[in-house]
Design an enzyme around this catalytic site. Structure first.
Site, PDB file in Angstrom:
ATOM      1  N   ASP A  18     -33.327 -35.541  31.816  1.00 12.06           N
ATOM      2  CA  ASP A  18     -32.988 -34.159  32.128  1.00 12.06           C
ATOM      3  C   ASP A  18     -31.471 -33.996  31.946  1.00 12.06           C
ATOM      4  OD1 ASP A  18     -33.201 -31.562  33.506  1.00 12.06           O
ATOM      5  OD2 ASP A  18     -32.180 -32.600  35.140  1.00 12.06           O
ATOM      6  N   ASP A  20     -28.968 -30.806  33.182  1.00 13.40           N
ATOM      7  CA  ASP A  20     -28.150 -30.268  34.284  1.00 13.40           C
ATOM      8  C   ASP A  20     -28.523 -30.922  35.606  1.00 13.40           C
ATOM      9  OD1 ASP A  20     -26.578 -27.794  33.124  1.00 13.40           O
ATOM     10  OD2 ASP A  20     -28.573 -27.762  32.238  1.00 13.40           O
ATOM     11  N   ASP A 196     -33.674 -34.110  38.300  1.00 13.06           N
ATOM     12  CA  ASP A 196     -33.095 -33.824  39.621  1.00 13.06           C
ATOM     13  C   ASP A 196     -33.699 -32.610  40.320  1.00 13.06           C
ATOM     14  OD1 ASP A 196     -31.908 -31.954  37.760  1.00 13.06           O
ATOM     15  OD2 ASP A 196     -30.596 -31.394  39.432  1.00 13.06           O
TER      16      ASP A 196
HETATM   17  O1  LIG Z   1     -33.781 -28.851  32.968  1.00  6.64           O
HETATM   18  P1  LIG Z   1     -32.286 -28.866  33.111  1.00  6.64           P
HETATM   19  O2  LIG Z   1     -31.575 -29.519  31.962  1.00  6.64           O
HETATM   20  O3  LIG Z   1     -31.837 -29.414  34.431  1.00  6.64           O
HETATM   21  O4  LIG Z   1     -31.856 -27.328  33.062  1.00  6.64           O
HETATM   22  C1  LIG Z   1     -32.224 -26.459  34.137  1.00  6.64           C
HETATM   23  C2  LIG Z   1     -31.390 -25.193  34.055  1.00  6.64           C
HETATM   24  O5  LIG Z   1     -30.031 -25.638  34.057  1.00  6.64           O
HETATM   25  C3  LIG Z   1     -29.015 -24.672  33.862  1.00  6.64           C
HETATM   26  O6  LIG Z   1     -28.794 -24.013  35.101  1.00  6.64           O
HETATM   27  C4  LIG Z   1     -28.335 -24.890  36.114  1.00  6.64           C
HETATM   28  O7  LIG Z   1     -27.070 -25.461  35.714  1.00  6.64           O
HETATM   29  C5  LIG Z   1     -25.984 -24.501  35.566  1.00  6.64           C
HETATM   30  C6  LIG Z   1     -24.772 -25.247  35.045  1.00  6.64           C
HETATM   31  O8  LIG Z   1     -24.450 -26.336  35.871  1.00  6.64           O
HETATM   32  C7  LIG Z   1     -25.731 -23.825  36.914  1.00  6.64           C
HETATM   33  O9  LIG Z   1     -24.666 -22.867  36.792  1.00  6.64           O
HETATM   34  C8  LIG Z   1     -27.028 -23.142  37.388  1.00  6.64           C
HETATM   35  O10 LIG Z   1     -26.842 -22.577  38.681  1.00  6.64           O
HETATM   36  C9  LIG Z   1     -28.184 -24.158  37.440  1.00  6.64           C
HETATM   37  O11 LIG Z   1     -29.403 -23.512  37.774  1.00  6.64           O
HETATM   38  C10 LIG Z   1     -29.314 -23.734  32.731  1.00  6.64           C
HETATM   39  O12 LIG Z   1     -28.408 -22.669  32.725  1.00  6.64           O
HETATM   40  C11 LIG Z   1     -30.753 -23.246  32.693  1.00  6.64           C
HETATM   41  O13 LIG Z   1     -30.993 -22.569  31.469  1.00  6.64           O
HETATM   42  C12 LIG Z   1     -31.669 -24.450  32.764  1.00  6.64           C
HETATM   43  O14 LIG Z   1     -33.015 -24.037  32.684  1.00  6.64           O
END
Ligand SMILES: O=P(O)(O)OC[C@H]1O[C@H](O[C@H]2O[C@H](CO)[C@@H](O)[C@H](O)[C@H]2O)[C@H](O)[C@@H](O)[C@@H]1O
Length: 253
Positions: A18, A20, A196
């Site tokens: 994963d 973020d 996560d």
């Molecule tokens: O599946 P992932 O790679 O973990 O992505 C999940 C979402 O992550 C992002 O949003 C998250 O991270 C951002 C940057 O750190 C943060 O600002 C936000 O609050 C989090 O929810 C991304 O923008 C999404 O498109 C993903 O789906």
């Protein structure tokens, strides 16, 4: 708290990661996230160690992943598995119903209410962020609930980290991992998946059914993951130790 093994047989392991909150720290804005050269180098080394059986499994779009990891273009299951790119670089978009234009316009009107609101459009769905406008969370929730009711059974809500995501019900991280494992170089390897967030639970479930390693960042209480790593820094240390090209050892398989 169960720490994952430090050594894997690189010829029998497929590594799924994963993005973020796992490889990269959470930032205030999705566009503020970019991989540093050390991470790109470590991912390249890990990918080389497992003969390119490494894929990013993310809620991000493919385009966004390529921006974050530029100039590398890793194999990826993007947008929760709607967009796929194999180890050979070939891409595939899984069929999904598109959202009505009126619905997207409604989301645009909603985010215009406050500077901190943001809507990311995905290949089939969207992510409505309220991290920078937490007071708007209740309104964001009721709008997304309304939209989900209109979309019906083909879509689902993913209640992520200060984000409400709508994605096709059939597209999950577990399905994305299944797709990778059906073709070389991933075939016949034991999957390791690190994530996560709630959206990673589908991936943990699937990996568990195959006797793989499911690893949740920040503690695995209440999660299907069998192992845990403390934080992003711990993931990066573990990955570099366990999957540095040429130094992996055999495990119990
Ligand atoms: O599946 P992932 O790679 O973990 O992505 C999940 C979402 O992550 C992002 O949003 C998250 O991270 C951002 C940057 O750190 C943060 O600002 C936000 O609050 C989090 O929810 C991304 O923008 C999404 O498109 C993903 O789906």
């Amino acid at each position: 708290m169960n720490q994952p093994p430090q050594t894997f047989d690189p010829t029998r392991t497929a590594l799924f990661l994963d993005v973020d909150g796992t490889l990269l720290e959470i930032e205030q804005h999705p566009d503020a996230v970019a991989a540093d050269p050390d991470l790109i180098q470590a991912l390249g080394a890990a990918s080389h160690a497992v003969d390119h059986a490494l894929a990013l499994i993310s809620g991000r779009s493919l385009e966004d992943l390529d921006r974050i990891f530029s100039p590398e273009r890793f194999a990826a299951g993007a947008a929760h598995g709607t967009e796929l790119r194999g180890a050979d670089g070939a891409t595939k978009k899984r069929p999904a119903p598109s959202l009505p234009a009126g619905m997207l316009a409604r989301l645009d009107r909603f985010v215009a209410r406050a500077d901190g609101l943001l809507c990311e459009r995905k290949a089939a769905g969207f992510s409505l962020h309220y991290r920078k406008a937490p007071d708007y969370e209740p309104q964001a929730r009721s709008l997304v609930k309304e939209i989900l009711a209109e979309l019906g059974e083909d879509f689902r809500l993913i209640d992520g980290k200060m984000v409400l995501e709508i994605a096709p019900r059939a597209h999950t991280k577990g399905e994305a991992i299944r797709w990778f494992l059906s073709s070389p170089p991933f075939t016949d390897r034991r999957p390791v998946f690190v994530g996560d967030d709630v959206t990673d639970e589908d991936g943990f479930r699937y990996v568990n059914t195959l006797g793989g390693y499911s690893i949740r960042v920040g503690g695995n209480a209440g999660s299907l993951a069998r192992y845990t790593l403390d934080n992003v820094a711990a993931v990066r240390r573990w990955m570099s130790g366990a999957f540095a090209a040429g130094i992996c050892a055999d495990t119990d398989r």
